[in-house]
Write a protein that holds these residues in place. Structure first.
Motif, PDB file in Angstrom:
ATOM      1  N   ARG A 298      -8.396  22.786   9.237  1.00 52.25           N
ATOM      2  CA  ARG A 298      -8.729  21.359   9.185  1.00 52.25           C
ATOM      3  C   ARG A 298      -8.465  20.779   7.803  1.00 52.25           C
ATOM      4  O   ARG A 298      -7.973  19.658   7.661  1.00 52.25           O
ATOM      5  N   LEU A 299      -8.777  21.568   6.778  1.00 54.65           N
ATOM      6  CA  LEU A 299      -8.538  21.092   5.424  1.00 54.65           C
ATOM      7  C   LEU A 299      -7.048  20.929   5.158  1.00 54.65           C
ATOM      8  O   LEU A 299      -6.615  19.937   4.545  1.00 54.65           O
ATOM      9  N   ARG A 300      -6.239  21.920   5.639  1.00 49.67           N
ATOM     10  CA  ARG A 300      -4.792  21.800   5.448  1.00 49.67           C
ATOM     11  C   ARG A 300      -4.239  20.590   6.193  1.00 49.67           C
ATOM     12  O   ARG A 300      -3.399  19.853   5.665  1.00 49.67           O
ATOM     13  N   GLU A 301      -4.715  20.399   7.457  1.00 46.34           N
ATOM     14  CA  GLU A 301      -4.245  19.235   8.207  1.00 46.34           C
ATOM     15  C   GLU A 301      -4.663  17.932   7.545  1.00 46.34           C
ATOM     16  O   GLU A 301      -3.879  16.976   7.489  1.00 46.34           O
ATOM     17  N   GLU A 302      -5.899  17.911   7.055  1.00 45.53           N
ATOM     18  CA  GLU A 302      -6.367  16.705   6.379  1.00 45.53           C
ATOM     19  C   GLU A 302      -5.553  16.447   5.119  1.00 45.53           C
ATOM     20  O   GLU A 302      -5.165  15.298   4.837  1.00 45.53           O
ATOM     21  N   ASN A 303      -5.279  17.507   4.379  1.00 44.35           N
ATOM     22  CA  ASN A 303      -4.457  17.344   3.181  1.00 44.35           C
ATOM     23  C   ASN A 303      -3.042  16.902   3.530  1.00 44.35           C
ATOM     24  O   ASN A 303      -2.438  16.070   2.817  1.00 44.35           O
ATOM     25  N   GLU A 304      -2.519  17.461   4.642  1.00 40.60           N
ATOM     26  CA  GLU A 304      -1.171  17.070   5.053  1.00 40.60           C
ATOM     27  C   GLU A 304      -1.139  15.603   5.468  1.00 40.60           C
ATOM     28  O   GLU A 304      -0.208  14.861   5.100  1.00 40.60           O
ATOM     29  N   ARG A 305      -2.151  15.200   6.262  1.00 39.16           N
ATOM     30  CA  ARG A 305      -2.197  13.787   6.658  1.00 39.16           C
ATOM     31  C   ARG A 305      -2.358  12.875   5.437  1.00 39.16           C
ATOM     32  O   ARG A 305      -1.714  11.814   5.353  1.00 39.16           O
ATOM     33  N   ARG A 306      -3.213  13.318   4.531  1.00 40.08           N
ATOM     34  CA  ARG A 306      -3.402  12.499   3.336  1.00 40.08           C
ATOM     35  C   ARG A 306      -2.107  12.416   2.529  1.00 40.08           C
ATOM     36  O   ARG A 306      -1.761  11.355   1.992  1.00 40.08           O
ATOM     37  N   LYS A 307      -1.415  13.538   2.456  1.00 33.10           N
ATOM     38  CA  LYS A 307      -0.163  13.543   1.717  1.00 33.10           C
ATOM     39  C   LYS A 307       0.874  12.646   2.386  1.00 33.10           C
ATOM     40  O   LYS A 307       1.586  11.875   1.706  1.00 33.10           O
ATOM     41  N   ILE A 308       0.959  12.741   3.725  1.00 30.78           N
ATOM     42  CA  ILE A 308       1.916  11.879   4.446  1.00 30.78           C
ATOM     43  C   ILE A 308       1.548  10.411   4.276  1.00 30.78           C
ATOM     44  O   ILE A 308       2.428   9.544   4.066  1.00 30.78           O
ATOM     45  N   GLU A 309       0.242  10.158   4.370  1.00 36.88           N
ATOM     46  CA  GLU A 309      -0.195   8.775   4.216  1.00 36.88           C
ATOM     47  C   GLU A 309       0.109   8.266   2.818  1.00 36.88           C
ATOM     48  O   GLU A 309       0.576   7.110   2.639  1.00 36.88           O
ATOM     49  N   GLU A 310      -0.122   9.113   1.822  1.00 40.40           N
ATOM     50  CA  GLU A 310       0.172   8.701   0.456  1.00 40.40           C
ATOM     51  C   GLU A 310       1.667   8.465   0.281  1.00 40.40           C
ATOM     52  O   GLU A 310       2.085   7.489  -0.383  1.00 40.40           O
ATOM     53  N   GLU A 311       2.483   9.367   0.849  1.00 44.30           N
ATOM     54  CA  GLU A 311       3.930   9.175   0.747  1.00 44.30           C
ATOM     55  C   GLU A 311       4.370   7.899   1.473  1.00 44.30           C
ATOM     56  O   GLU A 311       5.248   7.164   1.000  1.00 44.30           O
ATOM     57  N   HIS A 312       3.749   7.669   2.660  1.00 41.36           N
ATOM     58  CA  HIS A 312       4.094   6.462   3.411  1.00 41.36           C
ATOM     59  C   HIS A 312       3.727   5.199   2.624  1.00 41.36           C
ATOM     60  O   HIS A 312       4.517   4.248   2.544  1.00 41.36           O
ATOM     61  N   GLN A 313       2.494   5.247   2.049  1.00 43.38           N
ATOM     62  CA  GLN A 313       2.082   4.100   1.251  1.00 43.38           C
ATOM     63  C   GLN A 313       2.970   3.927   0.025  1.00 43.38           C
ATOM     64  O   GLN A 313       3.301   2.804  -0.373  1.00 43.38           O
ATOM     65  N   LYS A 314       3.386   5.031  -0.533  1.00 45.12           N
ATOM     66  CA  LYS A 314       4.283   4.944  -1.690  1.00 45.12           C
ATOM     67  C   LYS A 314       5.623   4.349  -1.303  1.00 45.12           C
ATOM     68  O   LYS A 314       6.204   3.525  -2.034  1.00 45.12           O
ATOM     69  N   LYS A 315       6.135   4.797  -0.135  1.00 49.66           N
ATOM     70  CA  LYS A 315       7.410   4.250   0.330  1.00 49.66           C
ATOM     71  C   LYS A 315       7.287   2.761   0.630  1.00 49.66           C
ATOM     72  O   LYS A 315       8.192   1.964   0.328  1.00 49.66           O
ATOM     73  N   LEU A 316       6.140   2.388   1.263  1.00 50.87           N
ATOM     74  CA  LEU A 316       5.942   0.964   1.538  1.00 50.87           C
ATOM     75  C   LEU A 316       5.878   0.162   0.249  1.00 50.87           C
ATOM     76  O   LEU A 316       6.444  -0.952   0.162  1.00 50.87           O
ATOM     77  N   GLN A 317       5.192   0.741  -0.749  1.00 45.83           N
ATOM     78  CA  GLN A 317       5.104   0.030  -2.020  1.00 45.83           C
ATOM     79  C   GLN A 317       6.479  -0.080  -2.670  1.00 45.83           C
ATOM     80  O   GLN A 317       6.854  -1.151  -3.185  1.00 45.83           O
ATOM     81  N   GLU A 318       7.222   1.008  -2.640  1.00 44.21           N
ATOM     82  CA  GLU A 318       8.562   0.981  -3.210  1.00 44.21           C
ATOM     83  C   GLU A 318       9.464   0.007  -2.444  1.00 44.21           C
ATOM     84  O   GLU A 318      10.269  -0.720  -3.050  1.00 44.21           O
ATOM     85  N   PHE A 319       9.334   0.004  -1.106  1.00 43.88           N
ATOM     86  CA  PHE A 319      10.168  -0.904  -0.318  1.00 43.88           C
ATOM     87  C   PHE A 319       9.776  -2.365  -0.562  1.00 43.88           C
ATOM     88  O   PHE A 319      10.643  -3.256  -0.578  1.00 43.88           O
ATOM     89  N   ALA A 320       8.456  -2.605  -0.718  1.00 42.35           N
ATOM     90  CA  ALA A 320       8.033  -3.983  -1.016  1.00 42.35           C
ATOM     91  C   ALA A 320       8.608  -4.427  -2.343  1.00 42.35           C
ATOM     92  O   ALA A 320       9.084  -5.583  -2.491  1.00 42.35           O
TER      93      ALA A 320
END
Length: 422
Positions: A298-320
């Motif tokens: 669960r911790l690995r999945e949570e970390n993976e989701r958090r990492k994906i979310e952070e990357e997604h937010q970073k990409k959105l910020q970069e794209f904006a």
């Protein structure tokens, strides 16, 4: 006390010496001083007072009897110096240099002439070699170790411990070894039990003799363990006949079987409890391990989701930020009266199409950059136009201009999102 008194006073009569000692309450020093300064070899007699007769109570007569002896002038000559020397010796003997020399000699001798330590295992091996050479090897196998190890192994393995103590100088021990110990009958009786043996001239043999309180040889003992206690089930201290001895040993083994059975039941119960406890512990540890693995997953999945979310937010910020730069750097739209212009309509998947005029000399990438200025356009997409329709992506367009790819004055493009790169 009597011998010391006679040694210093030279009085041979035991009765006289006892009288001197009794008169001085067995104080040897006072008795010797009195005997040496006295004028006789007999202690002075206490005056005897005659008791009045019952028939004559009015008469009271005191009669004292004193015994006098002729003094020995030769003995009297030596008594005074001997008494002085004896008194001086008793007073200063603790400070005598001889005593200090004796103590020092004993102390240094303990270091210089110390007896070498004997290895018990080597003594046992030597004894077994001696026994096999003198008698035979048909006896039950001897335990090769000390007695304490044999008793521990017998307790752990729930077996009887036979202990035989031998005397190399005893003819009776020779008879016992040949008639009993080396016979097949005893070997059958012992079975899988332990047999430990040693001779009285070894350190282990002496320790075993003290432990079992053995005074007569040969001595055969059968030891069984009742729980943690050691009990001597049988002890042979006098050997007369082989048949009688074997019968006694057989009866002792039969009686000891009850103790062995009790120990086996206790061990089986303890083993079953131990196995149950081990199974419970194993199940508990397995449950803990599974819970730990689930928590880690669960911790690995949570970390993976958090990492994906952070990357997604970073990409959105970069794209904006990228979209803002495109809006600032996008060239102005040409007028409708300008020559060499093309009216391009980009149809979005869900919204109204967006339109704009472009110069034919503008780079074809400007079509994608114009589309990105709209907030409804996804990050990655491709444009389709022409007949037959051809797909175009931003990365695949090189130095081509819009006029190179579009021939008419108006053109309609279709925007499709690239799902796998989203």
């Amino acid at each position: 006390a009597l011998a010391r008194f006679q040694e210093f006073t030279d009085i041979k009569s035991i009765e006289t010496s006892l009288q001197y000692l009794s008169a001085h309450e067995w104080d040897v020093q006072r008795a010797i001083n009195t005997a040496l300064v006295s004028n006789s070899d007999t202690p002075p007699v206490t005056p005897l007072v005659a008791q009045p007769l019952p028939s004559e109570p009015q008469m009271q007569q005191n009669t004292a009897v004193t015994v006098r002896f002729v003094p020995n002038f030769v003995l009297q000559l030596f008594r005074a110096p001997l008494s002085f020397l004896y008194t001086f010796y008793l007073k200063y003997q603790q400070y005598s240099p001889v005593r200090f020399i004796r103590v020092a000699y004993t102390f240094f001798r303990s270091f210089l002439w110390r007896e070498p330590l004997r290895d018990p295992l080597i003594e046992i091996e030597n004894y077994i070699t001696y026994f096999n050479k003198k008698y035979s090897t048909s006896h039950p196998p001897f335990y090769r170790g000390n007695l304490s190890q044999a008793l521990r192994d017998a307790q752990r393995e729930i077996r009887l411990a036979f202990v035989y103590l031998h005397d190399k100088n005893s003819p009776l021990c020779d008879r016992f070894c040949r008639e009993v110990l080396c016979q097949q009958a005893l070997k059958t009786m012992i079975g899988n039990s332990l047999l430990w043996s040693s001779s009285r001239d070894t350190q282990e043999g002496l320790n075993a003799s003290k432990f079992l309180n053995v005074n007569v040889y040969p001595c055969l003992c059968i030891i069984a363990h009742h729980g943690s206690q050691q009990t001597v089930q049988f002890k042979l201290e006098q050997y007369t006949d082989s048949d009688e001895c074997l019968a006694q040993i057989f009866n002792a083994i039969e009686n000891a079987d009850q103790t062995l059975q009790h120990n086996r039941e206790r061990k089986n119960l303890s083993d079953s409890r131990g196995r149950l406890l081990d199974e419970q512990n194993a199940a508990y540890l397995e449950s803990v391990r599974a819970d730990k693995e689930k928590a880690e997953q669960r911790l690995r999945e949570e970390n993976e989701r958090r990492k994906i979310e952070e990357e997604h937010q970073k990409k959105l910020q970069e794209f904006a930020e990228f979209r803002d730069r495109l809006k600032q750097n996008l060239p102005s739209e040409p007028l409708s009266t300008d020559n060499e212009t093309i009216q391009v309509s980009i149809r979005l998947p869900a919204d109204e199409p967006i339109r704009r005029r472009f110069r034919r000399t503008d780079s074809a990438k400007l079509l994608f950059e114009f589309a990105w200025t709209n907030s409804s356009v996804p990050n990655q997409f491709e444009l389709l136009w022409g007949y037959p329709r051809k797909r175009h992506q931003y990365e695949q367009i090189g130095d081509e201009t819009i006029g190179d790819l579009m021939n008419g004055t108006t053109e309609t493009c279709y925007l499709e999102e690239i799902e796998q790169d989203k």
